[in-house]
Design an enzyme around this catalytic site. Structure first.
Site, PDB file in Angstrom:
ATOM      1  N   ARG A  47      47.286  62.822  -2.573  1.00 53.24           N
ATOM      2  CA  ARG A  47      47.642  61.745  -3.492  1.00 53.24           C
ATOM      3  C   ARG A  47      46.491  60.774  -3.791  1.00 53.24           C
ATOM      4  NH1 ARG A  47      53.014  59.876  -0.622  1.00 53.24           N
ATOM      5  NH2 ARG A  47      52.246  61.256   1.016  1.00 53.24           N
TER       6      ARG A  47
ATOM      7  N   GLN B  57      40.530  71.439  12.800  1.00 50.10           N
ATOM      8  CA  GLN B  57      41.818  72.121  12.664  1.00 50.10           C
ATOM      9  C   GLN B  57      41.728  72.826  11.302  1.00 50.10           C
ATOM     10  OE1 GLN B  57      45.210  69.698  11.749  1.00 50.10           O
ATOM     11  NE2 GLN B  57      46.684  71.175  12.545  1.00 50.10           N
TER      12      GLN B  57
ATOM     13  N   ALA C 112      -0.566  25.546 -17.229  1.00 48.87           N
ATOM     14  CA  ALA C 112       0.549  26.308 -17.782  1.00 48.87           C
ATOM     15  C   ALA C 112       0.036  27.480 -18.599  1.00 48.87           C
ATOM     16  CB  ALA C 112       1.416  25.400 -18.650  1.00 48.87           C
TER      17      ALA C 112
HETATM   18  C1  UD1 Z   1      54.619  61.986  10.964  1.00 48.90           C
HETATM   19  C2  UD1 Z   1      55.666  62.121  12.064  1.00 48.90           C
HETATM   20  C3  UD1 Z   1      56.848  61.226  11.724  1.00 48.90           C
HETATM   21  C4  UD1 Z   1      56.394  59.799  11.581  1.00 48.90           C
HETATM   22  C5  UD1 Z   1      55.276  59.713  10.551  1.00 48.90           C
HETATM   23  C6  UD1 Z   1      54.682  58.332  10.573  1.00 48.90           C
HETATM   24  C7  UD1 Z   1      55.506  64.393  12.918  1.00 48.90           C
HETATM   25  C8  UD1 Z   1      56.097  65.762  12.891  1.00 48.90           C
HETATM   26  N1  UD1 Z   1      56.078  63.502  12.139  1.00 48.90           N
HETATM   27  O1  UD1 Z   1      55.202  62.501   9.783  1.00 48.90           O
HETATM   28  O2  UD1 Z   1      57.815  61.313  12.771  1.00 48.90           O
HETATM   29  O3  UD1 Z   1      57.480  59.005  11.205  1.00 48.90           O
HETATM   30  O4  UD1 Z   1      54.225  60.631  10.850  1.00 48.90           O
HETATM   31  O5  UD1 Z   1      53.760  58.201   9.535  1.00 48.90           O
HETATM   32  O6  UD1 Z   1      54.588  64.157  13.666  1.00 48.90           O
HETATM   33  N2  UD1 Z   1      47.767  65.720  10.529  1.00 48.90           N
HETATM   34  C9  UD1 Z   1      46.800  66.566  10.987  1.00 48.90           C
HETATM   35  N3  UD1 Z   1      47.039  67.908  10.984  1.00 48.90           N
HETATM   36  C10 UD1 Z   1      48.202  68.428  10.542  1.00 48.90           C
HETATM   37  C11 UD1 Z   1      49.196  67.544  10.084  1.00 48.90           C
HETATM   38  C12 UD1 Z   1      48.943  66.196  10.092  1.00 48.90           C
HETATM   39  O7  UD1 Z   1      45.711  66.141  11.391  1.00 48.90           O
HETATM   40  O8  UD1 Z   1      48.346  69.657  10.586  1.00 48.90           O
HETATM   41  C13 UD1 Z   1      47.493  64.262  10.524  1.00 48.90           C
HETATM   42  C14 UD1 Z   1      47.482  63.685   9.122  1.00 48.90           C
HETATM   43  O9  UD1 Z   1      46.159  63.686   8.595  1.00 48.90           O
HETATM   44  C15 UD1 Z   1      47.996  62.279   9.337  1.00 48.90           C
HETATM   45  C16 UD1 Z   1      48.919  62.414  10.546  1.00 48.90           C
HETATM   46  O10 UD1 Z   1      48.540  63.613  11.188  1.00 48.90           O
HETATM   47  O11 UD1 Z   1      46.965  61.381   9.682  1.00 48.90           O
HETATM   48  C17 UD1 Z   1      50.372  62.434  10.154  1.00 48.90           C
HETATM   49  O12 UD1 Z   1      50.610  63.508   9.312  1.00 48.90           O
HETATM   50  P1  UD1 Z   1      51.651  63.443   8.129  1.00 48.90           P
HETATM   51  O13 UD1 Z   1      51.650  64.727   7.412  1.00 48.90           O
HETATM   52  O14 UD1 Z   1      51.466  62.216   7.357  1.00 48.90           O
HETATM   53  O15 UD1 Z   1      53.014  63.345   8.970  1.00 48.90           O
HETATM   54  P2  UD1 Z   1      54.422  62.878   8.437  1.00 48.90           P
HETATM   55  O16 UD1 Z   1      55.102  64.046   7.860  1.00 48.90           O
HETATM   56  O17 UD1 Z   1      54.284  61.674   7.613  1.00 48.90           O
END
Ligand code: UD1
Ligand code: MG
Length: 453
Positions: A15, A73, A420
């Site tokens: 986004r 990752q 000047a």
């Molecule tokens: C996650 C939580 C949710 C919480 C929310 C808060 C889980 C399953 N869910 O959801 O309970 O309310 O955050 O914002 O944990 N990331 C990685 N690798 C991945 C996936 C994510 O590094 O494979 C990192 C993202 O860059 C981010 C963070 O983890 O910084 C959270 O990931 P995001 O996809 O935003 O999780 P949510 O679905 O929002």
């Protein structure tokens, strides 16, 4: 138990609509993830691990040479999968704090409270949100014990009504993570390995999960797009402005003040609107800064007045100087006390001694200006021959006539004067007057041309 921190930052940040990974976008002049790394380090952990994915090269370049364990990752299969990448590197005897790289304003006090509660093996930072859409819900039993986190997309109608949500920040023992992460499954609505599923595993082992809350909600707010970034920037700027005012600095409008770095300030200074402070800046006391000024990596002494639209960079300004309006101090400028640098004056890599004045429309570069010397309007140090730079020395008490070109290298003696409009290419001895300009001729026979008919 020692502490290790894992920062999750592999997400793409679609986004943001950017070629730059989301976490490298800046808040108050510093990238989101650099802020999180800094907060992590303030907790004195034995190690900080950063899980990156998208824009890997840019992340590696951003942290080049820093003591950080960067772990890739390659495919983003969920928060549980992200933490699992670090498992081989963590010590099971340590407590592991998990932070997000896109949640930049988490407070170290909050984290200290959370880690103190992790002695049971597991503590969780939760927050109450009136509109909890998108967040994992904290499920508690009738004794208020946390038993599970259910992701929004997997929640039942009743669970969706829960307003206590998971911030994502948690502190878990290394041993527990080693035990639980390999057991995660991706059988859920998003097909991801949810880190949050370890809550139910803790519950099944009867490990009590303590919870802690942030003091303010913005601490746990993540940034997904540029609108949220701009809102967080304002939140942060207002906090900084409030701190500054509490320290005794008047801000004409705290909503129109930006600090992108660190500012140490004395008391009773006044900062007008749209002033931007960048890098490391020190302000003394009783300073007045007019509207639309930028001050970067500089120190400003007591009683200095900086008038509107001035730019000061990598410079040192001593007490009681007056600068601007529309003045520019470029890197390496040093103004001793009581110096005046007026409108449309540019100073670069030059020292101006006590009481000297450059009041109008001048360029002073690679120069030293002696005490109480007066530089007339339009004076230029011709410091560059197109290949090399040369020095100009102006003695104490010298008077440089308006529109003098000082062709460096050149020395003007103490109390010397230049006429000047002179182009001065030879040194001038103390007390001498130097004039180097065409002699004036008045022609009394001259006829003005007349228009042809
Ligand atoms: C996650 C939580 C949710 C919480 C929310 C808060 C889980 C399953 N869910 O959801 O309970 O309310 O955050 O914002 O944990 N990331 C990685 N690798 C991945 C996936 C994510 O590094 O494979 C990192 C993202 O860059 C981010 C963070 O983890 O910084 C959270 O990931 P995001 O996809 O935003 O999780 P949510 O679905 O929002
Ligand atoms: Mg999220």
């Amino acid at each position: 138990m020692a502490l290790e921190v894992i920062i999750l930052a592999a997400g793409k940040g679609t986004r943001m609509k950017s070629v730059k990974p989301k976490v490298l976008h800046e808040l108050a002049g510093k990238s989101l993830v650099a802020r999180v790394v800094e907060i992590a380090k303030s907790l004195n952990p034995s190690k900080v691990h950063l899980v990156y994915g998208h824009g890997g090269e840019q992340i590696i370049a951003a942290f080049d040479g820093q003591p950080l364990n960067l772990i890739e990752q390659a495919e983003q299969k969920g928060t549980g999968h992200a933490v699992a990448q670090v498992l081989p590197d963590i010590d099971p005897d340590n407590e592991i704090l998990i932070l997000y790289g896109d949640v930049p304003l988490i407070d170290s006090e909050t984290l200290n409270r959370l880690t103190e509660k992790a002695s049971s093996g597991f503590s969780l930072l939760t927050v109450d949100l009136p509109s909890p859409d998108g967040y994992g819900r904290i499920v508690r039993d009738t004794d208020e014990k946390v038993v599970a986190i259910v992701e929004h997309k997997d929640a039942s109608f009743a669970q969706l009504a829960i307003t206590e949500v998971n911030t994502g920040v948690m502190c878990v023992s290394g041993a527990c993570l080693r035990r639980w992460l390999p057991l995660l499954s991706s059988e859920n609505s998003q097909g991801e390995y949810y880190l949050t599923d370890i809550v139910a595993m803790a519950e099944s082992e009867d490990i009590c999960i303590e919870t802690e809350q942030p003091k303010e909600t913005f601490e746990v707010e993540g940034i997904n797009d540029r609108l949220q970034l701009s809102r967080m920037e304002r939140v942060f700027q207002i906090k900084q402005a409030e701190k500054l005012m509490a320290q005794g600095v008047t801000l004409m409008d705290p909503a129109r003040f930006d600090l992108r770095g660190t500012l140490s300030a004395g008391t009773d200074s006044t900062i007008d609107i749209n002033v931007v402070i960048e890098g490391e800046v020190t302000l003394g006391s009783n300073i007045r800064i007019g509207p639309n000024c930028v001050i970067r990596n500089s120190s400003i002494g007591d009683g200095v007045e900086i008038l509107a639209n001035s730019l000061i960079e990598d410079s040192k300004v001593s007490n009681d100087c007056i600068i601007g309006p529309y003045a520019r101090l470029r890197p390496g400028s040093e103004l001793k006390s009581n110096v005046k640098v007026g409108n449309f004056v540019e100073i670069k890599k030059s020292t101006l001694e006590v009481g000297s004045k450059v009041n109008h429309l001048s360029y002073i570069g690679d120069a030293t200006v002696g005490e109480h010397a007066n530089i007339g309007a339009g004076t230029i140090t011709c410091n560059y021959d197109g290949v090399n730079k040369f020095q100009t020395e102006i003695g104490a008490g010298a008077f440089i006539g308006s529109n003098t070109s000082l062709i460096a290298p050149v020395k003007i003696g103490k109390n010397a004067t230049t006429g000047a409009g002179s182009a001065i290419s030879k040194d001038v001895s103390d007390e001498n007057l130097a004039i180097a300009r065409g002699k004036q001729r008045n022609i009394d026979t001259w006829q003005r041309p007349v228009k042809k008919t």
